[in-house]
Design an enzyme around this catalytic site. Structure first.
Site, PDB file in Angstrom:
ATOM      1  N   GLU A 101       5.338  -3.972  -8.205  1.00 54.20           N
ATOM      2  CA  GLU A 101       4.502  -3.593  -7.039  1.00 54.20           C
ATOM      3  C   GLU A 101       3.006  -3.649  -7.394  1.00 54.20           C
ATOM      4  OE1 GLU A 101       5.935  -0.854  -4.196  1.00 54.20           O
ATOM      5  OE2 GLU A 101       8.032  -1.120  -4.812  1.00 54.20           O
ATOM      6  N   GLY A 102       2.676  -4.584  -8.269  1.00 54.38           N
ATOM      7  CA  GLY A 102       1.282  -4.821  -8.660  1.00 54.38           C
ATOM      8  C   GLY A 102       1.009  -4.243 -10.043  1.00 54.38           C
ATOM      9  N   HIS A 155      10.343  13.371 -30.644  1.00 52.95           N
ATOM     10  CA  HIS A 155      11.744  13.271 -31.081  1.00 52.95           C
ATOM     11  C   HIS A 155      11.873  12.640 -32.471  1.00 52.95           C
ATOM     12  CE1 HIS A 155      12.932  14.263 -26.960  1.00 52.95           C
ATOM     13  NE2 HIS A 155      14.190  14.311 -27.355  1.00 52.95           N
ATOM     14  N   GLY A 156      10.805  12.052 -32.996  1.00 50.41           N
ATOM     15  CA  GLY A 156      10.867  11.437 -34.330  1.00 50.41           C
ATOM     16  C   GLY A 156      11.963  10.383 -34.381  1.00 50.41           C
ATOM     17  N   GLY A 157      12.715  10.368 -35.487  1.00 46.33           N
ATOM     18  CA  GLY A 157      13.785   9.370 -35.654  1.00 46.33           C
ATOM     19  C   GLY A 157      14.774   9.421 -34.508  1.00 46.33           C
ATOM     20  N   ARG A 161       3.145   1.379  -3.255  1.00 48.01           N
ATOM     21  CA  ARG A 161       2.457   1.780  -4.488  1.00 48.01           C
ATOM     22  C   ARG A 161       2.337   3.298  -4.567  1.00 48.01           C
ATOM     23  NH1 ARG A 161      -1.669  -3.420  -4.072  1.00 48.01           N
ATOM     24  NH2 ARG A 161      -0.150  -4.862  -5.000  1.00 48.01           N
ATOM     25  N   ASP A 168       0.853  -1.210   0.000  1.00 48.29           N
ATOM     26  CA  ASP A 168       0.000   0.000   0.000  1.00 48.29           C
ATOM     27  C   ASP A 168       0.878   1.245   0.000  1.00 48.29           C
ATOM     28  OD1 ASP A 168      -2.408  -1.276   0.000  1.00 48.29           O
ATOM     29  OD2 ASP A 168      -2.806  -1.029   2.145  1.00 48.29           O
TER      30      ASP A 168
HETATM   31  N1  COS Z   1      -3.645  -4.321   4.070  1.00 49.89           N
HETATM   32  C1  COS Z   1      -3.851  -5.191   5.089  1.00 49.89           C
HETATM   33  N2  COS Z   1      -4.450  -6.411   4.904  1.00 49.89           N
HETATM   34  C2  COS Z   1      -4.826  -6.732   3.660  1.00 49.89           C
HETATM   35  C3  COS Z   1      -4.641  -5.865   2.568  1.00 49.89           C
HETATM   36  C4  COS Z   1      -4.017  -4.613   2.808  1.00 49.89           C
HETATM   37  N3  COS Z   1      -3.813  -3.739   1.812  1.00 49.89           N
HETATM   38  N4  COS Z   1      -5.099  -6.448   1.434  1.00 49.89           N
HETATM   39  C5  COS Z   1      -5.590  -7.647   1.811  1.00 49.89           C
HETATM   40  N5  COS Z   1      -5.414  -7.819   3.140  1.00 49.89           N
HETATM   41  C6  COS Z   1      -5.844  -8.948   3.966  1.00 49.89           C
HETATM   42  C7  COS Z   1      -7.321  -9.236   3.723  1.00 49.89           C
HETATM   43  O1  COS Z   1      -8.128  -8.438   4.560  1.00 49.89           O
HETATM   44  C8  COS Z   1      -7.415 -10.706   4.041  1.00 49.89           C
HETATM   45  O2  COS Z   1      -7.472 -10.848   5.439  1.00 49.89           O
HETATM   46  P1  COS Z   1      -8.501 -11.900   6.148  1.00 49.89           P
HETATM   47  O3  COS Z   1      -8.091 -13.247   5.621  1.00 49.89           O
HETATM   48  O4  COS Z   1      -8.240 -11.715   7.604  1.00 49.89           O
HETATM   49  O5  COS Z   1      -9.859 -11.498   5.685  1.00 49.89           O
HETATM   50  C9  COS Z   1      -6.082 -11.262   3.568  1.00 49.89           C
HETATM   51  O6  COS Z   1      -5.189 -10.145   3.541  1.00 49.89           O
HETATM   52  C10 COS Z   1      -6.177 -11.882   2.202  1.00 49.89           C
HETATM   53  O7  COS Z   1      -6.662 -10.880   1.308  1.00 49.89           O
HETATM   54  P2  COS Z   1      -7.378 -11.228  -0.084  1.00 49.89           P
HETATM   55  O8  COS Z   1      -8.400 -12.288   0.134  1.00 49.89           O
HETATM   56  O9  COS Z   1      -7.796  -9.950  -0.693  1.00 49.89           O
HETATM   57  O10 COS Z   1      -6.155 -11.880  -0.900  1.00 49.89           O
HETATM   58  P3  COS Z   1      -6.066 -12.365  -2.379  1.00 49.89           P
HETATM   59  O11 COS Z   1      -5.316 -13.644  -2.368  1.00 49.89           O
HETATM   60  O12 COS Z   1      -7.407 -12.347  -3.034  1.00 49.89           O
HETATM   61  O13 COS Z   1      -5.084 -11.289  -3.078  1.00 49.89           O
HETATM   62  C11 COS Z   1      -4.424  -9.294  -4.269  1.00 49.89           C
HETATM   63  C12 COS Z   1      -5.352  -9.949  -3.214  1.00 49.89           C
HETATM   64  C13 COS Z   1      -4.681  -9.836  -5.660  1.00 49.89           C
HETATM   65  C14 COS Z   1      -4.783  -7.845  -4.210  1.00 49.89           C
HETATM   66  C15 COS Z   1      -2.943  -9.518  -3.847  1.00 49.89           C
HETATM   67  O14 COS Z   1      -2.568 -10.857  -4.042  1.00 49.89           O
HETATM   68  C16 COS Z   1      -1.963  -8.642  -4.610  1.00 49.89           C
HETATM   69  O15 COS Z   1      -1.807  -7.457  -4.310  1.00 49.89           O
HETATM   70  N6  COS Z   1      -1.277  -9.212  -5.614  1.00 49.89           N
HETATM   71  C17 COS Z   1      -0.216  -8.497  -6.306  1.00 49.89           C
HETATM   72  C18 COS Z   1       1.090  -8.715  -5.638  1.00 49.89           C
HETATM   73  C19 COS Z   1       2.086  -7.736  -6.087  1.00 49.89           C
HETATM   74  O16 COS Z   1       1.871  -6.531  -6.079  1.00 49.89           O
HETATM   75  N7  COS Z   1       3.231  -8.247  -6.483  1.00 49.89           N
HETATM   76  C20 COS Z   1       4.273  -7.389  -6.957  1.00 49.89           C
HETATM   77  C21 COS Z   1       5.569  -7.905  -6.530  1.00 49.89           C
HETATM   78  S1  COS Z   1       6.037  -7.382  -5.000  1.00 49.89           S
HETATM   79  S2  COS Z   1       7.241  -5.912  -5.491  1.00 49.89           S
END
Ligand code: COS
Length: 388
Positions: free
Chosen positions: A364-365, A339-341, A244, A241
């Protein structure tokens, strides 16, 4: 620390000078040699860049999110490989410990991360686990007072330089989803930890990524971040979070820099007896780029302020990351066009920045993951509003 506005302005002015006088002139050398000169890394340390966000108690500047994004707007103007050098310490390589670490883990690692003596890396992605980050396959099996790690982490930024890895691994094999994942602070040099070869990449030469391989790598129980199993995925999401928003700020900085380059080229280059800047079709590209960069900047600042106010900004961070990374892609593309070519030729920075910018829409997503985060929250709110 909340800096007063004069101090923040001074910090930003210092960073702008550093970018203009040291980083931008070194871009060609870094792209060519694929390495950031030692003198620049030393200057980064002196400026405190590795510790921008580390808490003051641990030797960092303790910037708020709003201050951090303002600093990154400036630093993001240089080719992104420079930011990568210190940014894992500012963000994903340190925040797991800063946000969820035990007091002992913080005391042990944060001061050295803040000074840049220790480089931190974030090891979430695996060969078969990219966007589906909850499906981590690397295992951490408890055996008495150690965990035994096995698995491979992929595309780990700064791994070749890292002294510390935040590693997401599955401690509960019965639990296939996110709740079976824990986070560990693993030191380089731990037997059983090996690095792959640095990858050859499309852009961002000078920023290094490689595999991190664990083969019966034994870490003490005290390496479990926060001391609680099953929290690793949440730690990773909290880190992302914040990360990002940081990436979105880097996109804003690069957008503004590229627009400057575009304008500088267009006012100098003549065709049909006029400068490129006199042509309305070209001017439209300036206007669209300005609006893109301005909108991205506003989103980043707004989201950063909300985070500083203690609000959950998962959705805003995803909006900002998605919009700003797509925007910098559009702007980098227009710059090549203006900048073209010459835009296709290595000597001009346009083609390099175009390749460099491409990664922002992926790491990071991906944009598609940001859409999922945003849309899920909207649907969930709508269901709640409808009493469903
Ligand atoms: N902050 C705190 N907790 C979070 C959260 C956040 N931003 N996002 C999700 N959670 C918690 C949820 O509340 C859930 O908790 P409970 O089980 O207690 O309800 C748990 O984590 C699982 O969340 P969720 O069910 O949403 O997980 P998913 O497997 O569906 O995945 C995504 C969600 C797709 C959003 C996640 O896997 C993701 O961000 N993927 C991309 C990863 C990424 O960015 N990779 C880049 C490389 S790292 S540089």
């Amino acid at each position: 620390m909340a800096l007063d506005s004069d101090t923040l302005a001074q910090l930003c002015a210092t960073l702008r000078r550093f970018v203009d006088e040291e980083l931008i002139p070194a871009e060609a050398e870094v792209a060519e040699t694929e390495a950031i000169p030692g003198r620049i890394v030393a200057q980064m340390r002196e400026l405190g860049l590795f510790g921008l966000t580390a808490p003051e108690d641990f030797g960092g500047l303790g910037l708020t999110m709003e201050e951090e994004v303002n600093a990154i707007f400036e630093l993001g103007r240089a080719a992104p490989a420079f930011r990568s050098m210190f940014a894992t310490n500012v963000g994903i390589g340190m925040q797991g410990i800063a946000i969820d670490g035990t007091p002992e883990q913080k005391a042990k690692y944060l001061p050295r991360l803040a000074s840049g003596e220790l480089i931190g890396s974030f090891a979430l992605t695996e060969p078969e686990v990219g966007s589906d980050a909850g499906s981590v396959r690397t295992t951490a099996r408890r055996e008495g007072d150690v965990y035994v790690l096995n698995g491979t982490k992929r595309f780990i930024t700064n791994a070749p330089h890292a002294g510390l890895f935040t590693v997401m691994a599955r401690t509960d094999p019965a639990q296939k989803g996110a709740s079976g994942v824990s986070a560990f602070a693993v030191e380089r040099g731990t037997p059983g930890l090996a690095l792959g070869k640095p990858e050859k990449k499309m852009g961002q030469q000078g920023a290094h990524v490689c595999d991190v391989i664990f083969e019966d790598c034994r870490v003490p129980v005290s390496a479990l971040i926060g001391g609680v199993e099953g929290q690793g995925f949440k730690t990773a999401m909290k880190v992302l979070d914040k990360g990002r928003l940081h990436i979105a700020a880097a996109c804003v900085g690069l957008s503004e820099r590229i627009l400057d380059d575009m304008l500088a080229y267009a006012v100098g280059r003549r065709q049909f007896g006029k400068t490129l800047a006199d042509f309305q079709l070209i001017q439209a590209m300036f206007a669209d780029s300005r609006a893109d960069a301005y909108a991205a900047r506003c989103m980043v600042i707004d989201a950063a302020r909300k985070r500083d106010a203690g609000l959950n900004v998962s959705v805003e961070a995803s909006c900002a990351k998605m919009f700003a990374s797509e925007a910098v892609g559009r702007i980098a593309d227009r710059n090549v066009q203006v900048h073209g070519g010459n835009g296709y030729i290595r000597e001009y920075r346009a083609e390099q920045l175009y390749r460099d910018a491409r990664l922002f829409r992926i790491y990071e997503g991906t944009t598609q993951i940001q859409q999922i985060v945003i849309a899920r929250a909207l649907v969930s709110d709508a269901r709640a509003a409808a009493g469903l």
